[in-house]
Design an enzyme around this catalytic site. Structure first.
Site, short mmCIF file in Angstrom:
data_model
loop_
_atom_site.label_atom_id
_atom_site.label_comp_id
_atom_site.label_asym_id
_atom_site.label_seq_id
_atom_site.Cartn_x
_atom_site.Cartn_y
_atom_site.Cartn_z
N ALA A 63 -8.42 -2.66 6.66
CA ALA A 63 -8.21 -1.31 6.16
C ALA A 63 -7.04 -1.38 5.18
O ALA A 63 -6.21 -2.28 5.25
CB ALA A 63 -7.88 -0.38 7.32
N GLY A 108 -10.02 -4.48 9.82
CA GLY A 108 -11.26 -3.75 9.54
C GLY A 108 -12.34 -4.64 8.95
O GLY A 108 -13.54 -4.34 9.08
N GLU A 111 -13.93 -6.31 11.82
CA GLU A 111 -14.69 -5.26 12.51
C GLU A 111 -15.98 -4.92 11.76
O GLU A 111 -17.01 -4.63 12.38
CB GLU A 111 -13.82 -4.01 12.69
CG GLU A 111 -12.69 -4.25 13.69
CD GLU A 111 -11.63 -3.18 13.68
OE1 GLU A 111 -11.10 -2.86 12.59
OE2 GLU A 111 -11.31 -2.64 14.75
N GLU A 131 -3.77 -6.20 13.79
CA GLU A 131 -3.24 -4.83 13.86
C GLU A 131 -1.97 -4.68 14.68
O GLU A 131 -1.09 -3.91 14.32
CB GLU A 131 -4.31 -3.87 14.40
CG GLU A 131 -5.42 -3.57 13.42
CD GLU A 131 -6.58 -4.55 13.50
OE1 GLU A 131 -6.42 -5.64 14.10
OE2 GLU A 131 -7.65 -4.24 12.98
N1 DAK Z 1 -4.55 -3.38 2.42
C1 DAK Z 1 -4.13 -3.12 1.16
N2 DAK Z 1 -3.97 -4.07 0.24
C2 DAK Z 1 -4.24 -5.34 0.58
C3 DAK Z 1 -4.70 -5.68 1.88
C4 DAK Z 1 -4.86 -4.63 2.83
N3 DAK Z 1 -5.33 -4.84 4.06
N4 DAK Z 1 -4.87 -7.02 1.92
C5 DAK Z 1 -4.54 -7.48 0.71
N5 DAK Z 1 -4.17 -6.48 -0.10
C6 DAK Z 1 -3.72 -6.55 -1.51
C7 DAK Z 1 -2.30 -7.09 -1.60
O1 DAK Z 1 -1.37 -6.05 -1.39
C8 DAK Z 1 -2.28 -7.61 -3.01
O2 DAK Z 1 -2.13 -6.52 -3.90
P1 DAK Z 1 -1.12 -6.63 -5.19
O3 DAK Z 1 0.20 -6.98 -4.62
O4 DAK Z 1 -1.74 -7.74 -6.01
O5 DAK Z 1 -1.22 -5.29 -5.82
C9 DAK Z 1 -3.69 -8.16 -3.19
O6 DAK Z 1 -4.48 -7.52 -2.19
C10 DAK Z 1 -3.78 -9.66 -2.99
O7 DAK Z 1 -3.22 -9.95 -1.72
P2 DAK Z 1 -2.07 -11.04 -1.51
O8 DAK Z 1 -1.25 -11.21 -2.75
O9 DAK Z 1 -1.36 -10.69 -0.26
O10 DAK Z 1 -2.94 -12.35 -1.31
P3 DAK Z 1 -2.55 -13.64 -0.48
O11 DAK Z 1 -3.61 -14.65 -0.80
O12 DAK Z 1 -1.13 -14.03 -0.69
O13 DAK Z 1 -2.70 -13.22 1.05
C11 DAK Z 1 -3.79 -12.17 2.94
C12 DAK Z 1 -3.97 -12.86 1.56
C13 DAK Z 1 -5.18 -11.67 3.39
C14 DAK Z 1 -3.29 -13.20 3.96
C15 DAK Z 1 -2.78 -11.01 2.80
O14 DAK Z 1 -3.18 -10.23 1.70
C16 DAK Z 1 -2.73 -10.14 4.01
O15 DAK Z 1 -2.11 -10.50 5.02
N6 DAK Z 1 -3.33 -8.96 3.92
C17 DAK Z 1 -3.33 -7.99 5.01
C18 DAK Z 1 -4.26 -8.42 6.10
C19 DAK Z 1 -4.24 -7.46 7.28
O16 DAK Z 1 -3.19 -7.33 7.94
N7 DAK Z 1 -5.35 -6.82 7.48
C20 DAK Z 1 -5.48 -5.89 8.59
C21 DAK Z 1 -5.18 -4.56 8.05
S1 DAK Z 1 -5.02 -3.39 9.34
C22 DAK Z 1 -7.87 2.46 12.86
C23 DAK Z 1 -8.80 2.18 11.89
C24 DAK Z 1 -8.75 0.99 11.24
C25 DAK Z 1 -7.75 0.11 11.50
C26 DAK Z 1 -6.82 0.41 12.45
C27 DAK Z 1 -6.88 1.61 13.12
N8 DAK Z 1 -7.95 3.67 13.57
C28 DAK Z 1 -9.13 4.48 13.33
C29 DAK Z 1 -7.11 3.99 14.64
C30 DAK Z 1 -7.74 -1.09 10.74
C31 DAK Z 1 -6.59 -1.71 10.49
C32 DAK Z 1 -6.57 -2.86 9.62
O17 DAK Z 1 -7.54 -3.35 9.12
#
Ligand code: DAK
Length: 258
Positions: A63, A108, A111, A131
């Site tokens: 997400a 997400g 998921e 998360e």
């Molecule tokens: N959200 C927003 N932007 C993201 C993103 C994300 N999840 N993942 C990557 N990006 C963006 C980065 O900010 C970056 O943008 P700029 O800085 O270039 O503008 C671009 O994508 C490239 O990413 P990186 O520069 O970070 O690329 P790297 O190769 O260095 O790293 C990475 C890749 C996948 C390891 C890293 O980007 C990362 O850790 N991303 C976040 C992964 C993550 O934590 N995903 C889980 C998100 S939480 C709920 C509903 C849904 C959810 C929860 C609750 N309820 C209904 C209660 C869901 C939650 C989630 O999914």
């Protein structure tokens, strides 16, 4: 639908999350477009659906954290309802769905892959539910579908630790069905989809429904459900043709979804 691409070829739909600059992170607009693409696949009565991510790096990196960071409780509620509705819509598609996991499938993204029937992954794919490191629980069904897919113990380990797992481990624990070199992933997914598309569609959809509904109930109810779906196949021309062809020692004519 700029955030999500939708194409149909040979009765197989491909839905591509198309936000590679943010590693296909899911914001409200992407989720709405995904919902529209899924509805289109249902309306088109395609025989299989592939779900993948645009670009080289990500299936879906989760997400959209930046969008979630500033949400009010009311906005968070709306986002949650939208996401869960769309993921259930994916899961409830009557035809088989294949997640083609070409890279990061985090939060997400993992998921979304779990909402599909089958997961095929690139050797570069990375899965995880990070998360709890962001101060939230998985919210798009991860606590439920991951436990149902890999078992409670492994799901708890993955969710409590927030650690990423690579494609080899994902294969070992049954999170994915098969792993391929990146260039071989989409051809393999298309081949699997074509194989499904060639089978009797009513029977394929009935089998999916029997599995998905049966897994939520006790074994006797599940067997009764299976028997009911089995019986419905005998009202189809495809069953007549499939069995007659076998008896006559010939190939069946292409199945007509009738
Ligand atoms: N959200 C927003 N932007 C993201 C993103 C994300 N999840 N993942 C990557 N990006 C963006 C980065 O900010 C970056 O943008 P700029 O800085 O270039 O503008 C671009 O994508 C490239 O990413 P990186 O520069 O970070 O690329 P790297 O190769 O260095 O790293 C990475 C890749 C996948 C390891 C890293 O980007 C990362 O850790 N991303 C976040 C992964 C993550 O934590 N995903 C889980 C998100 S939480 C709920 C509903 C849904 C959810 C929860 C609750 N309820 C209904 C209660 C869901 C939650 C989630 O999914």
């Amino acid at each position: 639908m700029t955030n999500v691409l939708y194409e149909v070829a040979d009765q197989v739909a491909t839905i591509t999350i198309n936000r590679p600059e943010a590693l296909n992170a899911l914001n409200g607009d992407v989720l709405k477009d995904l919902g529209s693409a899924v509805a289109q696949a249902a309306a088109d009565r395609v025989r299989a659906v592939l779900v993948t991510g645009a670009g080289e790096k990500a299936f879906v990196a989760g997400a959209d954290i930046a969008a979630m960071a500033t949400m009010t409780p009311r906005e968070a509620q709306a986002f949650s309802e939208l996401g869960n509705t769309v993921f259930r819509q994916v899961e409830r598609l009557p035809m088989p769905t294949i997640a083609v996991v070409n890279g990061f499938a985090l939060g997400g993204g993992c998921e979304l892959a779990l909402s599909c029937d089958v997961r095929l992954a690139s050797v570069k794919a990375v899965f995880g539910q990070p998360e709890v490191g962001l101060g939230i629980t998985p919210g798009f069904g991860g606590t439920q579908r991951l436990a149902r897919t890999v078992g409670i113990g492994l799901a708890k380990e993955i969710i409590f630790s927030g650690r990423n797992i690579d494609a080899t481990r994902a294969l070992a624990i049954g999170l994915v069905n098969s792993v391929y070199e990146p260039a071989e992933l989409m051809p393999a997914a298309l081949k699997m989809a074509a194989g499904i598309a060639a089978k009797a569609p009513v029977a394929v959809r009935a089998a999916k429904a029997a599995i998905n509904l049966g897994i939520q109930t006790d074994i006797d109810s599940g067997i009764a459900l299976e028997a009911a779906y089995f019986a419905t196949c005998f009202a189809t021309e495809d069953q007549t043709e499939g069995m007659t062809a076998f008896v006559e020692k010939r190939k069946p004519a292409p199945f007509q979804d009738k």
